[in-house]
Design an enzyme around this catalytic site. Structure first.
Site, PDB file in Angstrom:
ATOM      1  N   ALA A 148      37.765  40.980  36.417  1.00 16.22           N
ATOM      2  CA  ALA A 148      38.046  42.370  36.047  1.00 16.22           C
ATOM      3  C   ALA A 148      39.420  42.329  35.722  1.00 16.22           C
ATOM      4  O   ALA A 148      39.940  43.271  34.556  1.00 16.22           O
ATOM      5  CB  ALA A 148      37.759  43.376  37.046  1.00 16.22           C
ATOM      6  N   THR A 149      40.465  41.565  36.043  1.00 17.12           N
ATOM      7  CA  THR A 149      41.479  41.504  35.596  1.00 17.12           C
ATOM      8  C   THR A 149      41.855  41.194  34.144  1.00 17.12           C
ATOM      9  O   THR A 149      42.451  41.771  33.476  1.00 17.12           O
ATOM     10  CB  THR A 149      42.482  40.252  36.494  1.00 17.12           C
ATOM     11  OG1 THR A 149      42.375  40.645  37.862  1.00 17.12           O
ATOM     12  CG2 THR A 149      43.596  40.276  36.128  1.00 17.12           C
ATOM     13  N   ASN A 170      39.032  50.526  45.483  1.00 17.49           N
ATOM     14  CA  ASN A 170      38.971  49.280  46.362  1.00 17.49           C
ATOM     15  C   ASN A 170      39.419  49.410  47.648  1.00 17.49           C
ATOM     16  O   ASN A 170      39.017  48.732  48.735  1.00 17.49           O
ATOM     17  CB  ASN A 170      39.723  48.056  45.570  1.00 17.49           C
ATOM     18  CG  ASN A 170      40.783  48.199  44.996  1.00 17.49           C
ATOM     19  OD1 ASN A 170      41.181  49.363  44.399  1.00 17.49           O
ATOM     20  ND2 ASN A 170      41.956  47.601  45.414  1.00 17.49           N
ATOM     21  N   GLN A 229      34.115  47.841  41.922  1.00 16.48           N
ATOM     22  CA  GLN A 229      33.835  48.077  43.137  1.00 16.48           C
ATOM     23  C   GLN A 229      32.434  48.942  43.369  1.00 16.48           C
ATOM     24  O   GLN A 229      31.933  49.025  44.321  1.00 16.48           O
ATOM     25  CB  GLN A 229      34.836  48.899  44.036  1.00 16.48           C
ATOM     26  CG  GLN A 229      36.141  47.919  44.199  1.00 16.48           C
ATOM     27  CD  GLN A 229      35.770  46.975  45.170  1.00 16.48           C
ATOM     28  OE1 GLN A 229      34.778  46.997  45.982  1.00 16.48           O
ATOM     29  NE2 GLN A 229      36.784  45.837  45.231  1.00 16.48           N
ATOM     30  N   SER A 252      33.218  42.975  37.803  1.00  8.53           N
ATOM     31  CA  SER A 252      33.669  41.387  38.321  1.00  8.53           C
ATOM     32  C   SER A 252      32.558  40.905  39.224  1.00  8.53           C
ATOM     33  O   SER A 252      32.093  41.529  40.036  1.00  8.53           O
ATOM     34  CB  SER A 252      34.978  41.649  39.108  1.00  8.53           C
ATOM     35  OG  SER A 252      35.274  40.407  39.627  1.00  8.53           O
ATOM     36  N   ALA A 253      31.809  39.691  38.984  1.00 13.79           N
ATOM     37  CA  ALA A 253      30.668  39.205  39.509  1.00 13.79           C
ATOM     38  C   ALA A 253      30.977  39.144  40.967  1.00 13.79           C
ATOM     39  O   ALA A 253      30.007  39.288  41.878  1.00 13.79           O
ATOM     40  CB  ALA A 253      30.319  37.885  39.011  1.00 13.79           C
ATOM     41  N   HIS A 254      32.216  38.511  41.453  1.00 11.69           N
ATOM     42  CA  HIS A 254      32.421  38.214  42.931  1.00 11.69           C
ATOM     43  C   HIS A 254      32.453  39.444  43.804  1.00 11.69           C
ATOM     44  O   HIS A 254      32.581  39.218  45.145  1.00 11.69           O
ATOM     45  CB  HIS A 254      33.604  37.320  43.060  1.00 11.69           C
ATOM     46  CG  HIS A 254      34.909  37.934  42.914  1.00 11.69           C
ATOM     47  ND1 HIS A 254      35.690  38.205  44.171  1.00 11.69           N
ATOM     48  CD2 HIS A 254      35.803  38.393  42.024  1.00 11.69           C
ATOM     49  CE1 HIS A 254      36.900  38.718  43.650  1.00 11.69           C
ATOM     50  NE2 HIS A 254      36.889  38.888  42.421  1.00 11.69           N
ATOM     51  N   THR A 297      34.820  28.449  25.863  1.00 11.83           N
ATOM     52  CA  THR A 297      33.474  28.061  26.131  1.00 11.83           C
ATOM     53  C   THR A 297      33.062  28.783  27.100  1.00 11.83           C
ATOM     54  O   THR A 297      33.458  29.036  28.295  1.00 11.83           O
ATOM     55  CB  THR A 297      33.399  26.556  26.475  1.00 11.83           C
ATOM     56  OG1 THR A 297      34.114  25.947  25.245  1.00 11.83           O
ATOM     57  CG2 THR A 297      31.934  26.219  26.454  1.00 11.83           C
ATOM     58  N   CYS A 326      44.652  41.919  47.085  1.00  9.95           N
ATOM     59  CA  CYS A 326      45.717  41.454  46.267  1.00  9.95           C
ATOM     60  C   CYS A 326      47.283  41.907  46.818  1.00  9.95           C
ATOM     61  O   CYS A 326      48.248  41.306  46.517  1.00  9.95           O
ATOM     62  CB  CYS A 326      45.837  42.099  44.915  1.00  9.95           C
ATOM     63  SG  CYS A 326      44.239  42.231  44.123  1.00  9.95           S
TER      64      CYS A 326
HETATM   65  N1  PLP Z   1      39.593  46.012  39.809  1.00 12.14           N
HETATM   66  C1  PLP Z   1      39.332  46.299  40.973  1.00 12.14           C
HETATM   67  C2  PLP Z   1      39.072  47.811  41.570  1.00 12.14           C
HETATM   68  C3  PLP Z   1      39.132  45.568  41.852  1.00 12.14           C
HETATM   69  O1  PLP Z   1      39.128  45.940  43.497  1.00 12.14           O
HETATM   70  C4  PLP Z   1      39.544  44.248  41.746  1.00 12.14           C
HETATM   71  C5  PLP Z   1      39.659  42.867  42.782  1.00 12.14           C
HETATM   72  O2  PLP Z   1      40.339  42.939  43.669  1.00 12.14           O
HETATM   73  C6  PLP Z   1      39.862  43.722  40.356  1.00 12.14           C
HETATM   74  C7  PLP Z   1      39.814  44.965  39.535  1.00 12.14           C
HETATM   75  C8  PLP Z   1      40.269  42.466  40.102  1.00 12.14           C
HETATM   76  O3  PLP Z   1      39.136  41.733  39.799  1.00 12.14           O
HETATM   77  P1  PLP Z   1      39.020  39.988  39.489  1.00 12.14           P
HETATM   78  O4  PLP Z   1      39.210  39.592  40.871  1.00 12.14           O
HETATM   79  O5  PLP Z   1      37.590  39.840  39.054  1.00 12.14           O
HETATM   80  O6  PLP Z   1      40.081  39.748  38.689  1.00 12.14           O
END
Ligand code: PLP
Length: 387
Positions: A69-70, A147, A175, A194-196, A232, A320
């Site tokens: 997502a970043t 989040n 989220q 974001s998959a994780h 890739t 973060c």
């Molecule tokens: N956006 C939100 C709302 C998140 O909670 C997070 C992760 O903490 C991110 C973006 C960033 O995701 P990624 O870890 O996949 O870069």
């Protein structure tokens, strides 16, 4: 260890792990290579795109795989900033993830305006039409679920107002996805995930783009992803992401009712056990797994440390923010003072967190609270020591 930090990251789900193992051992070839083994990977990659698109209810050709997502949020914002007229602005909520806030600040060189939020952190959609009429806005960005607090945003309404005003809408659904049904998220002009956050691997995600912005490009060079994101493709991780999303979506209904009740019982228990405890965003619709707790005393870093020693993984806010000196911008936007922000602990459960784990966590909080109190030597009263 009792893990209560699912908003930071989730363990790989068994479905995702199985998909990743198979893809890594059998389909590891470069999908862009010219032989049949690579063509198979190409086909499987496109099948993942179809699967993700059907889960998100969007067109497969509008889905671009990313590293998370970043990257997705940065690339959407950078794309609009690069096309924008010199005076054009971006409109966003003040409770967005730092990867939205910071990239907006950098890409729009300060030409950004915040949508007001109420005391629970919910954006005031009623203010949006006037803002869109009076300013030159090229992109609106509002997340689906926060989040730090789990508070849900009225993204359907934001989407509707943006459509009426012809302004593109981006929604960071990191989220929300896997925790709540996707509903019409796939209809947002731009959607990132974001998959994780839903049982998939780290370093994997997607951007859903609008077909009216077909010139979207983030990384240039190898022309993968129809030229929109070179590099890739990580097919094993993408296969695991698709398997994880499908798996968590099948668990939403049960998790929402079971975990929602366990979370509510935990909050009620804690409110009875600790004086003056408050739950941030409790009056607003929230994710079923999250509670953001304003504790009566003691720095959140000490609570987290002591809970960790007792076997509980919780967090001070967003992962973060850990190690950062500045207090949470999300809680500040809700009107909390820096001193209050330093007393907030985030607990975020998973789809299958057991009742026993929730009860143990309750005992953990009670125990830390007891540790933080010490009998006064001169008055015989009990008070909280500074920690
Ligand atoms: N956006 C939100 C709302 C998140 O909670 C997070 C992760 O903490 C991110 C973006 C960033 O995701 P990624 O870890 O996949 O870069």
């Amino acid at each position: 260890m009792h893990y209560f930090d699912f908003n930071a990251t989730t363990p790989l789900s068994p479905a995702a792990e199985a998909a990743w193992r198979q893809a890594s051992s059998e389909h590891w070839h470069n999908p862009s290579s010219p032989y049949r083994a690579a063509a198979r990977v190409r086909n499987l990659l496109e099948a993942c795109r179809e699967k993700m698109a059907s889960l998100l209810r969007c067109e497969a050709e509008n889905l671009v795989f990313t590293s998370g997502a970043t990257e997705g949020n940065n690339s959407v914002i950078n794309y609009f900033a690069a096309k924008a007229e010199p005076r054009a602005e971006m409109l966003l909520s003040p409770v967005e993830h730092p990867c939205v806030l910071e990239s907006a600040r950098a890409a729009f060189a300060g030409r950004m305006e915040f949508l007001p939020v109420n005391g629970e952190g919910v954006v005031e959609v009623s203010k949006l039409p006037a803002l869109l009429k009076s300013r030159s806005v090229v992109l609106v960005s509002v997340m689906a679920a926060n989040n730090e607090t789990g508070v849900l945003q009225p993204w359907t309404e934001v989407q509707e107002v943006c459509r009426q005003h012809g302004v593109p809408f981006h929604c960071d659904a990191s989220q929300w996805l896997g925790k709540l049904p996707a509903r019409s998220l796939g209809e947002c002009d731009f959607l990132t995930g974001s998959a994780h956050k839903f049982g998939g691997p780290k370093g994997t995600g997607f951007v859903k783009i609008s077909e009216t912005h077909n010139d979207f490009t983030s990384l240039r060079g190898g022309s993968q992803e129809a030229g929109r994101r070179s590099g890739t493709e990580n097919y094993p991780a993408i296969a695991a992401m698709a398997a994880a999303l499908e798996d968590t979506i099948s668990k939403i209904e049960t998790a929402q009712s079971v975990q929602g009740s366990l979370r509510d019982a935990f909050e009620n228990g804690l409110a009875g056990a600790l004086p003056e405890v408050r739950f941030i965003g409790r009056e607003a619709p929230r994710l079923w797994n999250t509670t953001s707790i304003l504790l009566p005393a003691g720095k959140n870093t000490r609570w987290v440390l002591q809970l960790d020693k007792l076997g509980f993984a919780v967090s001070t806010g967003s992962a973060c923010a850990t190690g950062k000196d500045s207090p949470s911008h999300v809680l500040a936007a809700l009107g909390l003072s820096p001193e209050q922000i330093n007393r907030v602990v985030r607990v975020s459960a998973g789809w299958e967190t057991s009742e026993a784990s929730w009860e143990a966590l309750m005992d953990g909080f009670r125990q830390v609270w007891q540790n933080l109190k010490t009998p006064s030597t001169h008055s015989g009263e009990t008070h909280v020591i500074s920690i």
